[in-house]
Design an enzyme around this catalytic site. Sequence first.
Site, PDB file in Angstrom:
ATOM      1  N   ARG A 160       0.831  -1.206   0.000  1.00 15.82           N
ATOM      2  CA  ARG A 160       0.000   0.000   0.000  1.00 15.82           C
ATOM      3  C   ARG A 160       0.866   1.256   0.000  1.00 15.82           C
ATOM      4  O   ARG A 160       0.457   2.284  -0.540  1.00 15.82           O
ATOM      5  CB  ARG A 160      -0.894   0.001   1.241  1.00 15.82           C
ATOM      6  CG  ARG A 160      -1.753   1.241   1.427  1.00 15.82           C
ATOM      7  CD  ARG A 160      -3.077   1.108   0.777  1.00 15.82           C
ATOM      8  NE  ARG A 160      -3.807  -0.024   1.329  1.00 15.82           N
ATOM      9  CZ  ARG A 160      -5.120  -0.154   1.312  1.00 15.82           C
ATOM     10  NH1 ARG A 160      -5.868   0.785   0.754  1.00 15.82           N
ATOM     11  NH2 ARG A 160      -5.710  -1.223   1.807  1.00 15.82           N
ATOM     12  N   ASN A 348      -4.615  -0.261  11.835  1.00 17.53           N
ATOM     13  CA  ASN A 348      -4.258  -0.493  10.437  1.00 17.53           C
ATOM     14  C   ASN A 348      -4.954  -1.753   9.911  1.00 17.53           C
ATOM     15  O   ASN A 348      -4.326  -2.732   9.526  1.00 17.53           O
ATOM     16  CB  ASN A 348      -2.734  -0.609  10.293  1.00 17.53           C
ATOM     17  CG  ASN A 348      -2.273  -0.508   8.858  1.00 17.53           C
ATOM     18  OD1 ASN A 348      -1.884  -1.484   8.236  1.00 17.53           O
ATOM     19  ND2 ASN A 348      -2.315   0.695   8.320  1.00 17.53           N
ATOM     20  N   ARG A 393      -3.654  -3.443   6.355  1.00 14.16           N
ATOM     21  CA  ARG A 393      -3.912  -2.444   5.313  1.00 14.16           C
ATOM     22  C   ARG A 393      -2.623  -2.092   4.584  1.00 14.16           C
ATOM     23  O   ARG A 393      -2.605  -2.009   3.354  1.00 14.16           O
ATOM     24  CB  ARG A 393      -4.543  -1.184   5.907  1.00 14.16           C
ATOM     25  CG  ARG A 393      -5.019  -0.201   4.820  1.00 14.16           C
ATOM     26  CD  ARG A 393      -5.674   1.032   5.407  1.00 14.16           C
ATOM     27  NE  ARG A 393      -6.379   1.785   4.382  1.00 14.16           N
ATOM     28  CZ  ARG A 393      -5.831   2.711   3.608  1.00 14.16           C
ATOM     29  NH1 ARG A 393      -4.550   2.987   3.712  1.00 14.16           N
ATOM     30  NH2 ARG A 393      -6.567   3.357   2.707  1.00 14.16           N
ATOM     31  N   CYS A 394      -1.549  -1.902   5.332  1.00 12.99           N
ATOM     32  CA  CYS A 394      -0.265  -1.591   4.699  1.00 12.99           C
ATOM     33  C   CYS A 394       0.182  -2.693   3.743  1.00 12.99           C
ATOM     34  O   CYS A 394       0.822  -2.418   2.728  1.00 12.99           O
ATOM     35  CB  CYS A 394       0.818  -1.400   5.760  1.00 12.99           C
ATOM     36  SG  CYS A 394       0.698   0.128   6.703  1.00 12.99           S
ATOM     37  N   MET A 395      -0.153  -3.941   4.073  1.00 14.68           N
ATOM     38  CA  MET A 395       0.339  -5.079   3.286  1.00 14.68           C
ATOM     39  C   MET A 395      -0.506  -5.368   2.055  1.00 14.68           C
ATOM     40  O   MET A 395      -0.258  -6.349   1.361  1.00 14.68           O
ATOM     41  CB  MET A 395       0.380  -6.338   4.162  1.00 14.68           C
ATOM     42  CG  MET A 395       1.404  -6.292   5.264  1.00 14.68           C
ATOM     43  SD  MET A 395       1.629  -7.885   6.086  1.00 14.68           S
ATOM     44  CE  MET A 395      -0.005  -8.171   6.776  1.00 14.68           C
TER      45      MET A 395
END
Length: 404
Positions: A160, A348, A393-395
Amino acid sequence: MRDYISLRSEIGKLNTVMLHRPGVEIDQLMPDYLEQMLSEDIPYLPAAQAEHDRFADVLKSNGVTVLYLEELFCQAVRDDAVKAKFIDDYVIISDVQADSLKDVIREYLSSKSVRELFYEVCKGIKRADLEHWVQKPLPLLVKDDYPFFTDPVSSMYFTRDISICIANGMIISSMSKPFRRRETLLMRYIHDYHPDFMSSPLWYSYDYGYGCEGGDHLVLSNKVLAIGYSERTSLGAIEHEAKMLLRNGYERIIVFNLPKSRKYMHLDVLCTMVDYDKFIVNPEVYAGRFDLYELTLKRDGSIDAQCKTESLESVLKHALGVPSVQFIQVGGGDRMTAAREHYNMGSNSLTIAPGKVITYERNVVTNELLASNGVEVLTIPGTELCKGRGGPRCMSMPINRSAV
């Protein structure tokens, strides 16, 4: 013809997502250089891969098509001319310090297949790689304890950060930290040369000159975006995006003025949307400690920026057209628990359908609060993955969501 990229909310049913499974790059992290390498610990790769595979399995079992960055890149760079162009751009963006060394690196990478090229980019190119390959001393070099000529991409499993989709187009991030700048080049080649992506608009790119990272963007609806002005995303990038997106269907952009520090590195470590009217928020967001601005388009085509004096709840209610907004505080607002679960990416979360999220299992208090407020919580292990300071979410880089 329906757009392959279609991303007009944070919460619509997730149909297609791009991931990067952690690989050889993780094993290049070095204790003496962790700060430079943007990591606070060294994940154990087999365990990190098992955790990431569990993440992918949860997505697939919920009807999500999972694409991998490696496969997309290899499909995009099949042509020899494209591969050669990528190698030239890679040498430039890697800031190699001597022309003679650039020539050796180009020759070394040109000798590789596309998949081997991807592996070398992930791993980073070391002095030992080239010395073994050319079988002679390298020109114009002095001894250096740092082994890499081009850095590994050990944070790339946070897809992301390096690119996001908005509407039917893409933003290719401009990473604020030099260690991560090669990652965005991979995404630019996927956009420019992969048949599923090459026709999509490019709202922003890594070479536009201002820091811009995907984690600072929330697609609240098909009319409203939220962007964090943060340590990683600059006002120049926000201005450029606003001009593009407000002239292409968006009506307003809500800007969060965040502290410029690693603790608040991206908006999505402080706030994510989990349902039509529900958000997970850090207690400091809940307390309204960050200034808010609203960007809209004037009749003459210029951008109007207004500081908002009302509460975040009021701003979001108006933006989303809902009667009320519910904030679920990370750690229940308790000072100790909130600090610990913020550090472990409690906010997150990745929403895969309205009121259905994926979180790290370790954030027990936040997960229990989500469940008690009607949100379905699917948990994954994150003991190793969390060491890179990112969550579900970041991944993930969503590509297609159903309309809401």
